[in-house]
Design an enzyme around this catalytic site. Structure first.
Site, PDB file in Angstrom:
ATOM      1  CD  GLN A 198      -2.397  -1.362   2.697  1.00 36.99           C
ATOM      2  OE1 GLN A 198      -3.405  -0.792   3.060  1.00 36.99           O
ATOM      3  NE2 GLN A 198      -1.739  -2.173   3.482  1.00 36.99           N
TER       4      GLN A 198
ATOM      5  CG  ASP B 120       7.906   3.627   0.473  1.00 34.18           C
ATOM      6  OD1 ASP B 120       8.209   2.540  -0.072  1.00 34.18           O
ATOM      7  OD2 ASP B 120       7.485   3.684   1.645  1.00 34.18           O
TER       8      ASP B 120
ATOM      9  CG  HIS C 290      -3.167   2.397  -1.682  1.00 36.37           C
ATOM     10  ND1 HIS C 290      -3.185   2.344  -0.303  1.00 36.37           N
ATOM     11  CD2 HIS C 290      -4.299   1.738  -2.075  1.00 36.37           C
ATOM     12  CE1 HIS C 290      -4.265   1.684   0.109  1.00 36.37           C
ATOM     13  NE2 HIS C 290      -4.950   1.301  -0.947  1.00 36.37           N
TER      14      HIS C 290
ATOM     15  CB  CYS D 291      -1.402  14.148 -18.259  1.00 35.33           C
ATOM     16  SG  CYS D 291      -2.584  15.352 -18.885  1.00 35.33           S
TER      17      CYS D 291
ATOM     18  CB  CYS E 119       0.405  17.145 -19.674  1.00 37.69           C
ATOM     19  SG  CYS E 119       0.599  15.808 -20.845  1.00 37.69           S
TER      20      CYS E 119
ATOM     21  CB  ALA F 177       8.683  -4.286   9.342  1.00 37.26           C
TER      22      ALA F 177
HETATM   23  N1  APR Z   1       6.729  -2.429  12.016  1.00 34.35           N
HETATM   24  C1  APR Z   1       5.534  -3.026  11.769  1.00 34.35           C
HETATM   25  N2  APR Z   1       4.354  -2.393  11.913  1.00 34.35           N
HETATM   26  C2  APR Z   1       4.375  -1.131  12.344  1.00 34.35           C
HETATM   27  C3  APR Z   1       5.577  -0.435  12.636  1.00 34.35           C
HETATM   28  C4  APR Z   1       6.789  -1.143  12.445  1.00 34.35           C
HETATM   29  N3  APR Z   1       7.956  -0.565  12.692  1.00 34.35           N
HETATM   30  N4  APR Z   1       5.263   0.824  13.029  1.00 34.35           N
HETATM   31  C5  APR Z   1       3.938   0.925  12.968  1.00 34.35           C
HETATM   32  N5  APR Z   1       3.389  -0.252  12.557  1.00 34.35           N
HETATM   33  C6  APR Z   1       2.000  -0.559  12.315  1.00 34.35           C
HETATM   34  C7  APR Z   1       0.995   0.199  13.139  1.00 34.35           C
HETATM   35  O1  APR Z   1       0.749  -0.497  14.358  1.00 34.35           O
HETATM   36  C8  APR Z   1      -0.220   0.242  12.214  1.00 34.35           C
HETATM   37  O2  APR Z   1      -1.042  -0.893  12.430  1.00 34.35           O
HETATM   38  O3  APR Z   1       1.749  -0.166  10.977  1.00 34.35           O
HETATM   39  C9  APR Z   1       0.369   0.159  10.812  1.00 34.35           C
HETATM   40  C10 APR Z   1       0.296   1.438  10.004  1.00 34.35           C
HETATM   41  O4  APR Z   1      -1.046   1.692   9.746  1.00 34.35           O
HETATM   42  P1  APR Z   1      -1.504   2.841   8.732  1.00 34.35           P
HETATM   43  O5  APR Z   1      -0.752   4.103   9.019  1.00 34.35           O
HETATM   44  O6  APR Z   1      -2.984   2.866   8.766  1.00 34.35           O
HETATM   45  O7  APR Z   1      -0.942   2.330   7.339  1.00 34.35           O
HETATM   46  P2  APR Z   1      -1.601   1.429   6.215  1.00 34.35           P
HETATM   47  O8  APR Z   1      -2.297   0.256   6.785  1.00 34.35           O
HETATM   48  O9  APR Z   1      -0.542   1.227   5.193  1.00 34.35           O
HETATM   49  O10 APR Z   1      -2.676   2.436   5.642  1.00 34.35           O
HETATM   50  C11 APR Z   1      -3.309   2.127   4.454  1.00 34.35           C
HETATM   51  O11 APR Z   1      -4.056   4.424   4.273  1.00 34.35           O
HETATM   52  O12 APR Z   1      -2.658   6.141   4.921  1.00 34.35           O
HETATM   53  C12 APR Z   1      -3.445   5.634   3.875  1.00 34.35           C
HETATM   54  O13 APR Z   1      -3.283   5.376   1.527  1.00 34.35           O
HETATM   55  C13 APR Z   1      -2.540   5.324   2.728  1.00 34.35           C
HETATM   56  O14 APR Z   1      -1.772   3.236   1.848  1.00 34.35           O
HETATM   57  C14 APR Z   1      -2.165   3.894   3.009  1.00 34.35           C
HETATM   58  C15 APR Z   1      -3.456   3.334   3.572  1.00 34.35           C
END
Ligand code: APR
Length: 251
Positions: free
Chosen positions: A99, A102, A117, A125, A153, A237
């Site tokens: 998602q 980057d 995403h 464009c 564009c 992670a």
């Molecule tokens: N290692 C693993 N997990 C982690 C770490 C880490 N170092 N740090 C934080 N987390 C967990 C948090 O506990 C949380 O559950 O990562 C999750 C991040 O959640 P979100 O910020 O909601 O990210 P994501 O699930 O990717 O969001 C989905 O929402 O922000 C929008 O479009 C954006 O693609 C993104 C989508």
């Protein structure tokens, strides 16, 4: 310490999907949207900046925000979690569904990454969808951010937009199809660093589970994915993934 049961399960799996979210990049120093509104951006709600309506109403505000985020991404590096996945993938054909907008999986050496995403590095464009190439000279955005008019564009002169999927927009159909196919045809999903709340991406572990896959989650905090996960690794992670890859004895 990762349990023997988890390692045995992973070793048995033949088709593996890594499903990553913002937590995957957190240890590279990439804040999530939710933590990321500093300086000029503090007064805004990201749910309002990351929408088609916001871009229509104030393109310079939204383009400036994405430029600020893009330049910050250029300054960070993949972490030990990205590197472990790339090392694993050098031995084994994982499918990565991320998602994250980057490119840290790719910069660590991963391939076959489905960006459901979109990508902050792939603007296009608004009208004819021609990809826009960033100028090679690169300006570091001030720490507080600034408004910037989107470029035009080169083909039709309409404004260029960020290459990400905004809230309220449909996912890019080929990416969604590829993600569904991967989920429905795998026997193991590793959901790492995602809160599992943004739809339809959050359905990926559920689709896989419905087809009989095992779900392993890596996240220090509980999430709705707990409802379908067979194993929860309550680590970050960059802690968990190197340990898993080490235990697989790939070399
Ligand atoms: N290692 C693993 N997990 C982690 C770490 C880490 N170092 N740090 C934080 N987390 C967990 C948090 O506990 C949380 O559950 O990562 C999750 C991040 O959640 P979100 O910020 O909601 O990210 P994501 O699930 O990717 O969001 C989905 O929402 O922000 C929008 O479009 C954006 O693609 C993104 C989508």
């Amino acid at each position: 310490m990762i349990s023997e049961a988890i390692i045995t399960t992973i070793k048995k799996a033949r088709r593996i999907v890594v499903f990553s979210g913002a937590g995957m990049s957190a240890e590279s120093g990439v804040p999530t949207f939710r933590d990321d509104l500093t300086g000029l951006w503090q007064q805004y709600d990201f749910m309002k900046l990351a929408t088609p309506e916001a871009f229509k109403a104030d393109p310079a505000l939204v383009w400036g925000w994405y430029e600020w985020r893009r330049t910050r991404l250029l300054a960070v590096e993949p972490n030990a979690g990205h590197q472990a996945i790339a090392r694993w993938q050098a031995h084994y054909p994982l499918t990565i569904v991320t998602q994250n907008v980057d490119d840290l999986h790719e910069r660590a050496g991963s391939y076959n990454v489905i960006h459901i995403h979109g990508s902050i590095f792939a603007p296009r464009c608004t009208k004819c969808k021609t990809p826009y190439e960033f100028e090679s000279h690169y300006v570091q955005e001030p720490e507080s951010g600034r408004r910037i008019d989107p470029p035009s564009c080169k083909v039709c002169e309409h404004p260029v937009r960020p290459g990400v999927v905004w809230f309220g927009e449909a996912l890019h159909e080929p990416d969604l199809r590829a993600a569904i196919f991967a989920a429905e045809n795998c026997d193991l999903v590793i959901a790492v660093g995602t809160s599992g709340v943004v739809q339809p991406a959050a359905l990926i572990p559920r689709w896989a589970k419905d087809k009989g896959a095992v779900v392993v989650q890596i996240n220090p905090s509980p999430t709705p994915i707990d409802e379908v996960s067979d194993y929860n690794i309550r680590m970050t992670a960059a802690q968990a993934l190197p340990q898993i890859v080490e235990a697989l004895n790939l070399d």
